[in-house]
Design a protein around this motif. Structure first.
Motif, PDB file in Angstrom:
ATOM      1  N   TRP A 155       0.832  -1.200   0.000  1.00  0.00           N
ATOM      2  CA  TRP A 155       0.000   0.000   0.000  1.00  0.00           C
ATOM      3  C   TRP A 155       0.870   1.255   0.000  1.00  0.00           C
ATOM      4  O   TRP A 155       0.610   2.193  -0.748  1.00  0.00           O
ATOM      5  CB  TRP A 155      -0.931  -0.013   1.211  1.00  0.00           C
ATOM      6  N   LEU A 156       1.915   1.270   0.841  1.00  0.00           N
ATOM      7  CA  LEU A 156       2.813   2.430   0.878  1.00  0.00           C
ATOM      8  C   LEU A 156       3.496   2.642  -0.466  1.00  0.00           C
ATOM      9  O   LEU A 156       3.638   3.787  -0.925  1.00  0.00           O
ATOM     10  CB  LEU A 156       3.866   2.262   1.981  1.00  0.00           C
ATOM     11  N   GLU A 157       3.915   1.561  -1.113  1.00  0.00           N
ATOM     12  CA  GLU A 157       4.553   1.667  -2.425  1.00  0.00           C
ATOM     13  C   GLU A 157       3.562   2.208  -3.457  1.00  0.00           C
ATOM     14  O   GLU A 157       3.907   3.062  -4.278  1.00  0.00           O
ATOM     15  CB  GLU A 157       5.116   0.313  -2.864  1.00  0.00           C
ATOM     16  N   GLU A 158       2.315   1.734  -3.408  1.00  0.00           N
ATOM     17  CA  GLU A 158       1.282   2.244  -4.317  1.00  0.00           C
ATOM     18  C   GLU A 158       1.057   3.733  -4.093  1.00  0.00           C
ATOM     19  O   GLU A 158       0.895   4.498  -5.051  1.00  0.00           O
ATOM     20  CB  GLU A 158      -0.031   1.481  -4.117  1.00  0.00           C
ATOM     21  N   GLN A 159       1.035   4.176  -2.835  1.00  0.00           N
ATOM     22  CA  GLN A 159       0.843   5.587  -2.525  1.00  0.00           C
ATOM     23  C   GLN A 159       2.005   6.421  -3.065  1.00  0.00           C
ATOM     24  O   GLN A 159       1.805   7.497  -3.616  1.00  0.00           O
ATOM     25  CB  GLN A 159       0.699   5.804  -1.010  1.00  0.00           C
ATOM     26  N   LYS A 160       3.217   5.898  -2.893  1.00  0.00           N
ATOM     27  CA  LYS A 160       4.402   6.604  -3.374  1.00  0.00           C
ATOM     28  C   LYS A 160       4.343   6.761  -4.895  1.00  0.00           C
ATOM     29  O   LYS A 160       4.610   7.825  -5.431  1.00  0.00           O
ATOM     30  CB  LYS A 160       5.666   5.841  -2.963  1.00  0.00           C
ATOM     31  N   GLN A 161       3.964   5.684  -5.592  1.00  0.00           N
ATOM     32  CA  GLN A 161       3.863   5.746  -7.051  1.00  0.00           C
ATOM     33  C   GLN A 161       2.732   6.667  -7.489  1.00  0.00           C
ATOM     34  O   GLN A 161       2.862   7.411  -8.450  1.00  0.00           O
ATOM     35  CB  GLN A 161       3.683   4.348  -7.622  1.00  0.00           C
ATOM     36  N   ALA A 162       1.604   6.618  -6.776  1.00  0.00           N
ATOM     37  CA  ALA A 162       0.481   7.502  -7.112  1.00  0.00           C
ATOM     38  C   ALA A 162       0.878   8.958  -6.910  1.00  0.00           C
ATOM     39  O   ALA A 162       0.565   9.813  -7.743  1.00  0.00           O
ATOM     40  CB  ALA A 162      -0.731   7.154  -6.255  1.00  0.00           C
ATOM     41  N   ASP A 163       1.571   9.253  -5.816  1.00  0.00           N
ATOM     42  CA  ASP A 163       2.019  10.620  -5.561  1.00  0.00           C
ATOM     43  C   ASP A 163       3.000  11.070  -6.630  1.00  0.00           C
ATOM     44  O   ASP A 163       2.936  12.199  -7.101  1.00  0.00           O
ATOM     45  CB  ASP A 163       2.680  10.742  -4.182  1.00  0.00           C
ATOM     46  N   ALA A 164       3.895  10.182  -7.029  1.00  0.00           N
ATOM     47  CA  ALA A 164       4.889  10.543  -8.045  1.00  0.00           C
ATOM     48  C   ALA A 164       4.219  10.813  -9.382  1.00  0.00           C
ATOM     49  O   ALA A 164       4.554  11.775 -10.070  1.00  0.00           O
ATOM     50  CB  ALA A 164       5.923   9.432  -8.187  1.00  0.00           C
ATOM     51  N   LYS A 173      -1.517  17.352 -14.038  1.00  0.00           N
ATOM     52  CA  LYS A 173      -2.326  17.574 -12.849  1.00  0.00           C
ATOM     53  C   LYS A 173      -1.563  18.471 -11.880  1.00  0.00           C
ATOM     54  O   LYS A 173      -0.355  18.537 -11.907  1.00  0.00           O
ATOM     55  CB  LYS A 173      -2.632  16.247 -12.137  1.00  0.00           C
ATOM     56  N   ALA A 174      -2.323  19.111 -11.032  1.00  0.00           N
ATOM     57  CA  ALA A 174      -1.691  19.925  -9.982  1.00  0.00           C
ATOM     58  C   ALA A 174      -1.002  18.998  -8.991  1.00  0.00           C
ATOM     59  O   ALA A 174      -1.407  17.864  -8.801  1.00  0.00           O
ATOM     60  CB  ALA A 174      -2.750  20.783  -9.280  1.00  0.00           C
ATOM     61  N   CYS A 175       0.002  19.505  -8.331  1.00  0.00           N
ATOM     62  CA  CYS A 175       0.745  18.691  -7.364  1.00  0.00           C
ATOM     63  C   CYS A 175      -0.172  18.287  -6.219  1.00  0.00           C
ATOM     64  O   CYS A 175      -0.999  19.068  -5.755  1.00  0.00           O
ATOM     65  CB  CYS A 175       1.941  19.464  -6.835  1.00  0.00           C
ATOM     66  N   CYS A 176       0.006  17.076  -5.764  1.00  0.00           N
ATOM     67  CA  CYS A 176      -0.852  16.500  -4.716  1.00  0.00           C
ATOM     68  C   CYS A 176      -0.481  16.985  -3.328  1.00  0.00           C
ATOM     69  O   CYS A 176      -1.248  16.813  -2.398  1.00  0.00           O
ATOM     70  CB  CYS A 176      -0.745  14.988  -4.736  1.00  0.00           C
ATOM     71  N   ALA A 177       0.711  17.476  -3.158  1.00  0.00           N
ATOM     72  CA  ALA A 177       1.200  17.774  -1.815  1.00  0.00           C
ATOM     73  C   ALA A 177       0.526  18.946  -1.176  1.00  0.00           C
ATOM     74  O   ALA A 177      -0.020  19.828  -1.608  1.00  0.00           O
ATOM     75  CB  ALA A 177       2.697  18.024  -1.838  1.00  0.00           C
TER      76      ALA A 177
END
Length: 177
Positions: A155-164, A173-177
């Motif tokens: 899940w953490l890896e998926e989140q990291k890839q989604a954020d990237a 898209k606009a930055c997610c941060a």
């Protein structure tokens, strides 16, 4: 929770883990240099032995009820001072692994785990870093292999890839941060 197609999930090797193939490739240029494994902030004793090399294929069910499978190679180091005043040369270590490979199928891309004990304390499981030349020796740093929750790690890896991908300029898209 099963994988979407109800098949086993093959674990990817953590990029910080070394494979036996990685280790042997790195040692090839340093055949005559002493090979020193370090753990608990100190080097193994000069007389250390490679007491066992074993290869395993594992199938398991993780805490999220996901079937898992992976290959792993275990190298057992006996941290004793019985072999003389210098550490084993890297070429001798590689020859031991090659001899094992003559009799046991060693997947060169399998996760590599070191089992280390001084014969008194219980065996400890370690992962290793890339070898590095320090002075006239080749050093491999061993660190304790931590436990993990594989569903959480995925899940953490998926989140990291989604954020990237969300934050890349190519996505538009606009930055997610």
């Amino acid at each position: 929770m099963l994988s979407p197609d109800n098949r086993k999930i093959t674990l990817a090797i953590d990029p910080s883990d070394l494979t036996i193939g990685d280790l042997l490739d790195a040692l090839a240029a340093y055949q005559d240099k002493p090979l020193v494994f370090r753990y608990d902030g100190r080097p193994v004793k000069p007389g250390y032995h490679v007491t066992e090399v074993k290869a395993g294929q594992f199938s398991a069910l993780d805490c999220g009820a996901n079937p898992e499978s992976w290959s792993e190679i275990f190298v057992q180091l006996w941290d004793v001072d019985e072999g003389g005043p210098v550490h084993m040369p890297a070429g001798r270590f590689a020859a031991i692994i090659r001899k094992v490979a003559d009799h046991v199928a060693l997947d060169q891309s399998a996760r590599l785990t070191f089992e280390v004990s001084d014969g008194i304390r219980p065996m400890e499981l370690h992962r290793s870093t890339q070898p590095r030349l320090v002075g006239g020796t080749v050093e491999v740093e061993l660190s304790p292999r931590p436990a993990s929750c594989k569903p959480r790690d995925r899940w953490l890896e998926e989140q990291k890839q989604a954020d990237a991908s969300c934050c890349s300029s190519a996505s538009g898209k606009a930055c997610c941060a």
